[in-house]
Design a protein around this motif. Structure first.
Motif, mmCIF file in Angstrom:
data_model
loop_
_atom_site.group_PDB
_atom_site.id
_atom_site.type_symbol
_atom_site.label_atom_id
_atom_site.label_comp_id
_atom_site.label_asym_id
_atom_site.label_seq_id
_atom_site.Cartn_x
_atom_site.Cartn_y
_atom_site.Cartn_z
ATOM 1 N N LEU A 16 0.847 -1.188 0.000
ATOM 2 C CA LEU A 16 0.000 0.000 0.000
ATOM 3 C C LEU A 16 0.883 1.239 0.000
ATOM 4 O O LEU A 16 1.923 1.266 0.647
ATOM 5 N N LEU A 17 0.442 2.236 -0.736
ATOM 6 C CA LEU A 17 1.187 3.486 -0.787
ATOM 7 C C LEU A 17 1.191 4.114 0.608
ATOM 8 O O LEU A 17 0.166 4.212 1.269
ATOM 9 N N PRO A 19 2.162 7.555 1.847
ATOM 10 C CA PRO A 19 2.623 8.896 1.455
ATOM 11 C C PRO A 19 3.520 9.527 2.516
ATOM 12 O O PRO A 19 4.460 10.250 2.191
ATOM 13 N N GLN A 20 3.254 9.221 3.785
ATOM 14 C CA GLN A 20 4.058 9.786 4.860
ATOM 15 C C GLN A 20 5.498 9.258 4.765
ATOM 16 O O GLN A 20 6.457 10.015 4.868
ATOM 17 N N ASN A 71 -6.160 -0.993 11.773
ATOM 18 C CA ASN A 71 -7.218 -1.205 10.779
ATOM 19 C C ASN A 71 -6.760 -2.330 9.852
ATOM 20 O O ASN A 71 -5.781 -2.171 9.127
ATOM 21 N N VAL A 73 -7.639 -3.371 7.121
ATOM 22 C CA VAL A 73 -7.615 -3.100 5.678
ATOM 23 C C VAL A 73 -6.269 -2.526 5.255
ATOM 24 O O VAL A 73 -5.753 -2.827 4.183
ATOM 25 N N THR A 74 -5.696 -1.701 6.113
ATOM 26 C CA THR A 74 -4.513 -0.954 5.687
ATOM 27 C C THR A 74 -3.276 -1.202 6.540
ATOM 28 O O THR A 74 -2.186 -0.773 6.172
#
Lengths: 90, 230
Positions: A16-17, A19-20, A71, A73-74
């Protein structure tokens, strides 16, 4: 009953990307660390709790992770016991 | 037609949502997140904002509020639930909608008008739009990048549960038109039953010509009309 200190590490799931992490990566490169290939930013959560045993404490925190702290999902998580909390009474 | 607007600590679009519901003839009532009981309500609206300061993850703590147990029961019996922005994040965290809203790809908070394409005009919330209609609606979020596992994403598309998509002014999708990196330009989705809608853009901020757009009105008129005929 003893008091235990547990560490939860929550990390963005692979693939997963993040960004941080990308922003931090970019900043490290700007500071001259050209060898930095990848950076991912997660978080650590420290929990002091009373439990019957180290296993019981670990099990409880795994449930906390599934219900609230991560979570699914991520994020992935890892739980480890980092010792008895200060001031433990047993 | 009674509509509950749930206020969490840190909600900041609750008054806009209340006003939007009133504007189209809804009888709106604020409910504090610690209150219980949704008996007698016809629809539930979850507002945008920064509930609990987005601590841990956006929506993660609000999802544990006492009222959410009632919202979940209300949704599971077919009651219409609309979550906007932070409301959408809360719906995902609560499991009423699949997936999660991650940090915008740009790492920037995006506050601007965007164009949306109405993908489905046959839902409770969109019957007063035309399929393919292009709307101009504001967004204001830092975490709107919709993500889910592959299987869920494929199901959302094949079951036609993507209701709004980010597009350019001509209605075409492109990287430039997608403000947050959301998968397949997703801006809003429904649950399987179609009675729960989550969306990042703010239709309640597009209710007055004076404020730049009236494209949000039809969402609220659709909801009110669906409740009057049901």
């Amino acid at each position: 009953m003893s008091q235990y200190r547990l560490e939860v590490r929550v990390k963005p799931r692979p693939g997963l990307l993040d960004p941080q992490g990308k922003a931090v990566h970019h900043s490290l490169n700007s500071l001259g660390w050209d060898g930095v290939g990848d950076v991912r930013v997660g978080k650590a959560i420290y929990i002091d709790m009373d439990a019957e045993s180290p296993d019981a404490a670990l099990e409880a925190v795994e449930v906390m992770c599934r219900k609230l702290l991560a979570n699914p999902v991520t994020e992935d998580f890892e739980v480890s016991l980092v010792g008895e909390a200060e001031g433990a009474d047993s | 037609m009674k509509v509950a607007v749930i206020t969490f600590p840190g909600s900041n679009c609750d008054y806009d949502l209340y006003k939007a519901a009133q504007q189209v003839g809804g009888d709106a009532t604020f409910m504090w997140h610690r209150e219980r009981g949704l008996a007698g309500y016809d629809a539930v609206l979850l507002p945008g904002g920064f509930s609990y300061g987005d601590y841990l993850r956006a929506g993660a703590i609000a999802r544990m509020s006492p009222i959410m147990e009632d919202v979940i029961a209300f949704a599971n019996t077919g009651g219409p639930v609309l979550g906007i922005c932070n409301g959408f994040q809360i719906l995902c965290e609560s499991g009423l909608l699949p997936g999660a809203l991650m940090h915008n790809k740009s790492m920037r908070f995006q506050s601007k008008d965007v164009f949306l394409r109405v993908e489905r005009a046959d839902t409770l919330f969109t019957a007063d739009y035309e399929e393919g209609q292009i709307l101009r609606i504001p967004i204001a979020h830092g975490e709107g990048n919709y993500e889910a596992d592959r299987e869920t994403l494929e199901a959302l598309e094949s079951e036609g549960r993507v209701v709004f998509r980010y597009v350019d002014s001509n209605g075409g999708t492109s990287d430039g038109a997608n403000p947050n990196g959301s998968w397949h330009d997703i801006a809003g989705i429904t649950n399987e039953l179609g009675n729960v809608l989550g969306m990042m853009p703010h239709p309640e901020r597009a209710m007055e010509e004076l404020l730049g757009s009236t494209d949000g009105i039809a969402l609220f008129t659709s909801l009110v009309a669906s409740l009057q005929t049901s």
